[in-house]
Design a protein around this motif. Structure first.
Motif, PDB file in Angstrom:
ATOM      1  N   SER A  26       0.846  -1.189   0.000  1.00  0.00           N
ATOM      2  CA  SER A  26       0.000   0.000   0.000  1.00  0.00           C
ATOM      3  C   SER A  26       0.884   1.242   0.000  1.00  0.00           C
ATOM      4  O   SER A  26       2.102   1.144  -0.080  1.00  0.00           O
ATOM      5  CB  SER A  26      -0.895   0.006   1.232  1.00  0.00           C
ATOM      6  N   ASP A  27       0.261   2.397   0.103  1.00  0.00           N
ATOM      7  CA  ASP A  27       1.082   3.608  -0.001  1.00  0.00           C
ATOM      8  C   ASP A  27       1.986   3.827   1.222  1.00  0.00           C
ATOM      9  O   ASP A  27       2.832   4.721   1.204  1.00  0.00           O
ATOM     10  CB  ASP A  27       0.214   4.851  -0.290  1.00  0.00           C
ATOM     11  N   GLY A  51       3.959   1.317   2.159  1.00  0.00           N
ATOM     12  CA  GLY A  51       5.031   0.337   1.971  1.00  0.00           C
ATOM     13  C   GLY A  51       4.475  -1.068   1.865  1.00  0.00           C
ATOM     14  O   GLY A  51       3.323  -1.260   1.479  1.00  0.00           O
ATOM     15  N   VAL A  52       5.299  -2.028   2.189  1.00  0.00           N
ATOM     16  CA  VAL A  52       4.893  -3.433   2.123  1.00  0.00           C
ATOM     17  C   VAL A  52       4.742  -3.936   3.552  1.00  0.00           C
ATOM     18  O   VAL A  52       5.648  -3.778   4.371  1.00  0.00           O
ATOM     19  CB  VAL A  52       5.950  -4.272   1.369  1.00  0.00           C
ATOM     20  N   SER A  67      20.365   2.291   6.145  1.00  0.00           N
ATOM     21  CA  SER A  67      19.379   1.584   6.968  1.00  0.00           C
ATOM     22  C   SER A  67      19.531   1.956   8.441  1.00  0.00           C
ATOM     23  O   SER A  67      18.542   2.173   9.143  1.00  0.00           O
ATOM     24  CB  SER A  67      19.536   0.069   6.792  1.00  0.00           C
ATOM     25  N   ASN A 119      18.808  -5.552   8.917  1.00  0.00           N
ATOM     26  CA  ASN A 119      19.522  -6.683   8.324  1.00  0.00           C
ATOM     27  C   ASN A 119      19.227  -8.021   8.989  1.00  0.00           C
ATOM     28  O   ASN A 119      20.138  -8.847   9.208  1.00  0.00           O
ATOM     29  CB  ASN A 119      21.037  -6.422   8.334  1.00  0.00           C
ATOM     30  N   LEU A 129      19.557  -8.342  -4.801  1.00  0.00           N
ATOM     31  CA  LEU A 129      18.126  -8.619  -4.927  1.00  0.00           C
ATOM     32  C   LEU A 129      17.865  -9.892  -5.721  1.00  0.00           C
ATOM     33  O   LEU A 129      16.789 -10.081  -6.276  1.00  0.00           O
ATOM     34  CB  LEU A 129      17.433  -7.426  -5.587  1.00  0.00           C
ATOM     35  N   GLU A 147      17.524 -13.989  -6.128  1.00  0.00           N
ATOM     36  CA  GLU A 147      17.319 -15.290  -5.502  1.00  0.00           C
ATOM     37  C   GLU A 147      17.393 -16.363  -6.580  1.00  0.00           C
ATOM     38  O   GLU A 147      16.927 -16.182  -7.693  1.00  0.00           O
ATOM     39  CB  GLU A 147      15.969 -15.351  -4.785  1.00  0.00           C
ATOM     40  N   PRO A 155       3.068   1.570  -3.313  1.00  0.00           N
ATOM     41  CA  PRO A 155       4.192   1.897  -2.414  1.00  0.00           C
ATOM     42  C   PRO A 155       5.392   2.534  -3.102  1.00  0.00           C
ATOM     43  O   PRO A 155       6.236   3.109  -2.415  1.00  0.00           O
ATOM     44  CB  PRO A 155       4.579   0.528  -1.835  1.00  0.00           C
ATOM     45  N   HIS A 174       8.364  -0.742  -8.441  1.00  0.00           N
ATOM     46  CA  HIS A 174       8.626  -2.166  -8.289  1.00  0.00           C
ATOM     47  C   HIS A 174       8.873  -2.811  -9.648  1.00  0.00           C
ATOM     48  O   HIS A 174       7.957  -3.235 -10.349  1.00  0.00           O
ATOM     49  CB  HIS A 174       7.474  -2.881  -7.570  1.00  0.00           C
ATOM     50  N   VAL A 234      15.443 -15.006  -9.858  1.00  0.00           N
ATOM     51  CA  VAL A 234      14.446 -13.976  -9.599  1.00  0.00           C
ATOM     52  C   VAL A 234      15.146 -12.728  -9.075  1.00  0.00           C
ATOM     53  O   VAL A 234      15.875 -12.787  -8.092  1.00  0.00           O
ATOM     54  CB  VAL A 234      13.402 -14.458  -8.564  1.00  0.00           C
ATOM     55  N   VAL A 235      14.939 -11.625  -9.764  1.00  0.00           N
ATOM     56  CA  VAL A 235      15.522 -10.360  -9.338  1.00  0.00           C
ATOM     57  C   VAL A 235      14.415  -9.471  -8.769  1.00  0.00           C
ATOM     58  O   VAL A 235      13.468  -9.129  -9.470  1.00  0.00           O
ATOM     59  CB  VAL A 235      16.222  -9.630 -10.503  1.00  0.00           C
ATOM     60  N   ASN A 236      14.539  -9.167  -7.487  1.00  0.00           N
ATOM     61  CA  ASN A 236      13.667  -8.191  -6.834  1.00  0.00           C
ATOM     62  C   ASN A 236      12.231  -8.641  -6.652  1.00  0.00           C
ATOM     63  O   ASN A 236      11.289  -7.871  -6.857  1.00  0.00           O
ATOM     64  CB  ASN A 236      13.713  -6.852  -7.588  1.00  0.00           C
ATOM     65  N   SER A 237      12.101  -9.861  -6.236  1.00  0.00           N
ATOM     66  CA  SER A 237      10.770 -10.359  -5.888  1.00  0.00           C
ATOM     67  C   SER A 237      10.243  -9.625  -4.659  1.00  0.00           C
ATOM     68  O   SER A 237       9.042  -9.432  -4.503  1.00  0.00           O
ATOM     69  CB  SER A 237      10.882 -11.849  -5.594  1.00  0.00           C
ATOM     70  N   ASN A 238      11.160  -9.229  -3.769  1.00  0.00           N
ATOM     71  CA  ASN A 238      10.800  -8.550  -2.522  1.00  0.00           C
ATOM     72  C   ASN A 238      11.364  -7.152  -2.501  1.00  0.00           C
ATOM     73  O   ASN A 238      12.431  -6.920  -1.952  1.00  0.00           O
ATOM     74  CB  ASN A 238      11.406  -9.296  -1.331  1.00  0.00           C
ATOM     75  N   PRO A 239      10.652  -6.212  -3.096  1.00  0.00           N
ATOM     76  CA  PRO A 239      11.222  -4.868  -3.167  1.00  0.00           C
ATOM     77  C   PRO A 239      11.441  -4.304  -1.771  1.00  0.00           C
ATOM     78  O   PRO A 239      10.659  -4.557  -0.855  1.00  0.00           O
ATOM     79  CB  PRO A 239      10.135  -4.083  -3.898  1.00  0.00           C
ATOM     80  N   THR A 240      12.505  -3.540  -1.612  1.00  0.00           N
ATOM     81  CA  THR A 240      12.810  -2.912  -0.333  1.00  0.00           C
ATOM     82  C   THR A 240      13.790  -1.776  -0.564  1.00  0.00           C
ATOM     83  O   THR A 240      14.607  -1.831  -1.475  1.00  0.00           O
ATOM     84  CB  THR A 240      13.404  -3.930   0.665  1.00  0.00           C
ATOM     85  N   GLY A 273      16.023  -0.706   1.714  1.00  0.00           N
ATOM     86  CA  GLY A 273      17.316  -1.048   2.285  1.00  0.00           C
ATOM     87  C   GLY A 273      17.177  -2.289   3.115  1.00  0.00           C
ATOM     88  O   GLY A 273      16.543  -3.251   2.687  1.00  0.00           O
ATOM     89  N   LEU A 274      17.731  -2.288   4.297  1.00  0.00           N
ATOM     90  CA  LEU A 274      17.732  -3.490   5.123  1.00  0.00           C
ATOM     91  C   LEU A 274      16.965  -3.280   6.418  1.00  0.00           C
ATOM     92  O   LEU A 274      17.176  -3.989   7.396  1.00  0.00           O
ATOM     93  CB  LEU A 274      19.180  -3.908   5.417  1.00  0.00           C
ATOM     94  N   ARG A 313       8.020  -2.472   5.531  1.00  0.00           N
ATOM     95  CA  ARG A 313       9.247  -1.953   4.931  1.00  0.00           C
ATOM     96  C   ARG A 313       8.869  -1.014   3.800  1.00  0.00           C
ATOM     97  O   ARG A 313       7.792  -1.138   3.211  1.00  0.00           O
ATOM     98  CB  ARG A 313      10.149  -3.078   4.418  1.00  0.00           C
ATOM     99  N   GLU A 314       9.746  -0.077   3.504  1.00  0.00           N
ATOM    100  CA  GLU A 314       9.490   0.836   2.399  1.00  0.00           C
ATOM    101  C   GLU A 314      10.188   0.334   1.146  1.00  0.00           C
ATOM    102  O   GLU A 314      11.079  -0.510   1.207  1.00  0.00           O
ATOM    103  CB  GLU A 314       9.961   2.237   2.787  1.00  0.00           C
ATOM    104  N   ILE A 315       9.765   0.856   0.011  1.00  0.00           N
ATOM    105  CA  ILE A 315      10.404   0.463  -1.243  1.00  0.00           C
ATOM    106  C   ILE A 315      10.827   1.728  -1.978  1.00  0.00           C
ATOM    107  O   ILE A 315      10.391   2.830  -1.646  1.00  0.00           O
ATOM    108  CB  ILE A 315       9.480  -0.431  -2.107  1.00  0.00           C
TER     109      ILE A 315
END
Lengths: 365, 365, 365, 365
Positions: B285-286, B288-289, C138, C273, C280, C282, D255, D258, D271-277, D279-280, D291-293
């Motif tokens: 959502s706006d 974040g995740v 971070s 972390n 990014l 996997e 968010p 992505h 898979v590249v960037n399945s979980n956007p973020t 930072g850490l 988390r933010e993206i």
């Protein structure tokens, strides 16, 4: 002391892989159900049933029609091979039994219509197609959030069904009867798209398909081509309601089963199973950080199947509405069959607003 | 048709929060068990039992001793308040009933010894303390990998038990009887450390504690100080086997329950639940995740409790060895009690190689 | 065309692993700095400098005192072996040069005091200890959120520094001068605890240590014992402000570098972390889902080091306050040294409210 | 002291959002490049350049042709509006300057051909289209693993580009010149598909498109329809080499940015960037774990742009092969334009094995 509780007397038809699981769920994990009978025509399954079901008081039948006459029987769970889903379902309805039928209702649209007609003629009988993902807690949470408007209008659904590669060649033989990868695998994803898109109308209006288009390749199993099938398929479905679903299915996912779904709305996105994992364990070794994923559909969705059995049972006992709509289940077959046709012909297929397939000439207008 | 299956006739003692859950697990989710009786002295729990257990044929008792005389009763699951765990366990053993006792056996070491002595005098009776995490699939996988040597020698265990903050003040009242945060919460983590460290000897040798030290603060509930307790505790335990465990417990975790464990070996590390989550759903959502996490211990470990009931039942029926060793469960209490003493006194506490606490003079040598 | 921009003329002292990196950062990645000189006593480093720095106009010195006389030199970045940090820092301050000194200021508390005294006598000179994690985005975000009150009062800090196992035995030799695992590794974590806890007073009040306690084992490198060191250490630090920090450090982390920190407040928790990863990517293969993690400290914190160089440069040019407080950096050494003593003696060490170590008799009152 | 290092003298054309970034990268973060000149026709950008570039010795031009005559100029980075990419690129090549041109080369296929022809006539001039994702470390790692055969034959690519929703209506105005969502956004994804699929031949053979098909909706910005564009698009591309790519692009991701890619092979999946973020950092609060993206493309790919500048510089100085092939960059435009046509017409578009679009009659054979 025998329970004084009212329980639903149910039978399972078919004791193959999924049938045996359904039998166990109704026998041991659905308190309000009583598994009273089971049918299988297969000798090895009869042996299994004698050992695992009979001692718990379950009567074993090798004739489906006989089983339907079992005294006091109220409902049937149909988990035979897909090709007899329709016949068994129709017979059960006509015998006055409620039905939980494994997906798909049939690979033939005509048979789906017959089920629907039979069900309409017997309105007191509950009939549900077992789209198990709808009973998974993550998918249910996503539906609730969509209903509540959290993501705005659900606009795009992306969904995939990816099986672990089975080097035994099983999938090739299976393709003869499965209806093809879109009817066998993506049928779940199609069902989910119909479900989530209908949340826009609080579940009242089923979205109408406008066009379908599919492509695919046989990357590991060229023999699939004999049955007009592929081991990797991509399909896109447009709806007249300005909603789009796109699907991916694969028979060659290396680590295991990876089914996932995104429901993308005008205000947000819900993602189910972006990060597949067996549990909550990660292994840090000199090759990095590793986790395992479910090896098959049942490892991923076991709890959903149990919940499906419980909800089916509760709905019948309480005479409420089935959580999966039968018309929607037929619509899923229609879309799956059309994707399979598009895969085979290379053509995009169009539907009018009444749901009828348009011939090329009309589609080109 | 009544089942021809041999099932364990079990009773549950105590029908509070966990007791009611245990009753349901044995009644509906443990095929080889038959819940025949339940005891509770609490009126409201009797009402619940009349509605939820009696219709299934379960006899309700308000006198524990009477329940022990229930005809054919073979085993008891004890889930009363911690203060009567020991008494009920000892009575059950002496009445010839197998026992599954909720953790901790007691908050008093002396009572643990009495249980142990009673159990030794009745070697045909199975007694197990219900450390539920040991039956969680992720923890079990971690144990199997440790046994197989995947991480080399298990050397350090980090483990935490963090409860969601409960603004009702429940924890303050509860602290009077709970034994304190290390005995109530970290007892699980201590048990896990003993388990994983013992994997080094294939489970044959329990590591011997060498020293314990604890600190803590009351960040949100200053009244905990009345009972010598805290809402955030950190404890460190050294073993004579050159292994170290360190623990954290908290009563103020904002999003919910977050229990996690790392087993650190000379060749790798296994991490259970580094990323807490309720399921497989993420919400984009706006802001974040976002994902939710379990709200309490049961949401996290429901399947583990069911598995615990199943394994206890199977072990009794098959006359095999209990998966959780009783001496280890007593040792966990000993360490927990010592951590609590260290928290109160501010002192580090030492133990000799025989497991005896050393007084200051000896410890300083 | 030569830039008309005012740039800080800086030199780097020491061109070992970190020194060479610092030189590159000031030379190529800090626009407002001009690397004018570099010092190293090591022949191989001179060769490297002739090839990599000299062509860019950097003058190479093999005499530190000579370098301090380099015309126009304004600042020095000290990255020599830890044992000469203090001497070089003090000389630079006395020569009127601003100083960025690698951590720790010294492994000897007495030398830290001398730096502090020298700095006090030269208030126009900026001196900063390079705690690089404070410049990681971070960690910075976590600090901002803590300052804003998002997690309520910061109450507990958990922090770890885990290096990839180096089978060459490097760590054993290194232990002779490193000051031990708590001074060498956990010094970062101690610094972070001081930083985050001080956010409670908007950075105005440094928390005062109340007690420290440490344990450790030599799991893979028994020879570390010669230097009173370990390859796995656990330390706990209490502050008079009712705040607790606990630390873990290891020299045997299998997949690579895993540094992580939790800041736990009365309303929430920030985690940096928890899921180490190189990037990014996997990798889904038949062994599951795998990701790699940074192999060393620099892979994890490269951007933080660059940001450190930029901020140090900007602060000197703009005559503002250093982002890392010198008193705090000395306090970190004090705590690290005390943890090392506790590790060696097995005793818990107490400090009074003025920051003085209490002898056993006083501590026992 | 002026560096004795050979550096590439480069200019930047266009100082809008991306142009200013490119200028900074070449000025401050590309050691072997020397930014000597910059061109912009926009007054506000000239003001910015006078303040930010001129003091560093960069000459500012308001006439592109004049800039090309800057003494000693060797290369140009073109970051003007897309509509003049081709003109500026061709002029630069003809003036003997190496070119790094922002993507896409042009939204018109004809102009791409002209660039290609000009480049062919000037073989000593290096020309590269700046597909920045190819310089991202995660994408690079994925390419290396694909080259090494880790995932078997790359068979399916899924890739998406999703921008954060911009309520200002910017995208509507922008759509007039952008070429449409498939040419503007998915061009990256198309380029990646060409790149990863070509890894099958070690980069020697570019896969030939066989068919394209696209659908889309305007969920939030109905005015996009004026330009024949959409805010959510799904496209599927088949190649004659039995490889399939499917794409999704969106202008309404809540968010932030992505972008993600899967490369699916016969033996595994990257898979590249399945979980956007961003930072850490993860934030545990009473609403769950959050988390933010990244908020935009540059936040996600800043390092990739810097690496692009470095590699372009190195390749020119060392006279090596450009990392992004020019024919491939033109092919990406061709596929993007065809997807856009399919979106507009609703038709599937076919190409023969020579890369020529087939008319309907031929396609239907």
């Amino acid at each position: 002391m025998a329970p004084a509780i009212r329980r639903l007397r149910i039978a399972v038809s078919g004791l193959g892989r999924m049938g045996a699981r359904h039998a166990n769920h109704f026998l041991h994990r659905t308190p309000k159900a009583e598994l009273v009978a089971a049918f299988t025509p297969a000798e090895n399954e009869v042996v299994w049933a004698k050992e695992n079901l009979e001692p718990w008081g379950v009567k074993i039948y090798t004739d489906y029609d006989e089983m339907l006459k079992h005294e006091g029987l109220e409902a049937v769970c149909i988990a035979t091979v897909t090709t007899v889903h329709a016949e068994h379902t129709i017979k059960a309805i006509e015998a006055g039994k409620h039905v939980l039928c494994e997906k798909p209702l049939s690979t033939k649209l005509e048979e789906c219509y017959q089920i629907l007609e039979t069900a309409k003629r017997n309105p007191h009988i509950k009939v549900m197609c077992g789209f198990s993902r709808r009973f998974d807690s993550s998918y249910l949470n996503a539906y609730d959030l969509t209903l509540k408007g959290n993501i705005g209008r659900p606009t795009v659904v992306r969904s995939q069904t990816c099986d672990k590669y089975d080097p035994s060649g099983f999938f090739v033989a299976y393709a003869e009867f499965s209806g093809g990868i879109f009817v066998d695998c993506n049928i779940h994803d199609i069902d989910l798209a119909l479900w989530y898109f209908s949340a826009d109308s609080k579940g009242k209006v089923l979205p109408m398909v406008k066009s379908v288009m599919a492509v695919g390749v046989t990357a590991l199993e060229p023999d699939l081509a004999k049955h007009g099938d592929v081991d990797n398929g991509v399909g896109v479905v447009e709806f007249h309601s300005s909603q789009i679903a796109y699907f991916y299915s694969s028979r060659m996912n290396a680590p295991g089963q990876h089914d996932m779904t995104e429901i993308i709305g005008t205000k947000g996105k819900l993602v189910v199973n972006s990060n597949p994992t067996t549990g909550l364990l990660e292994n840090h070794s000199d090759t990095g950080v590793n986790r395992e994923i479910p090896q098959n559909y049942y490892e991923r969705f076991e709890q959903a199947f149990v919940e499906e059995a419980r909800q089916f049972t509760a709905v019948v006992l309480d005479n409420e509405e089935m959580p999966v709509d039968l018309v929607s289940s037929m619509e899923a077959v229609k879309i799956g069959v059309a994707l399979q046709e598009s895969l085979r012909t290379g053509k995009k297929i169009f539907f009018d607003q009444q749901g009828n397939k348009m011939d090329d000439a009309r589609a080109r207008l």
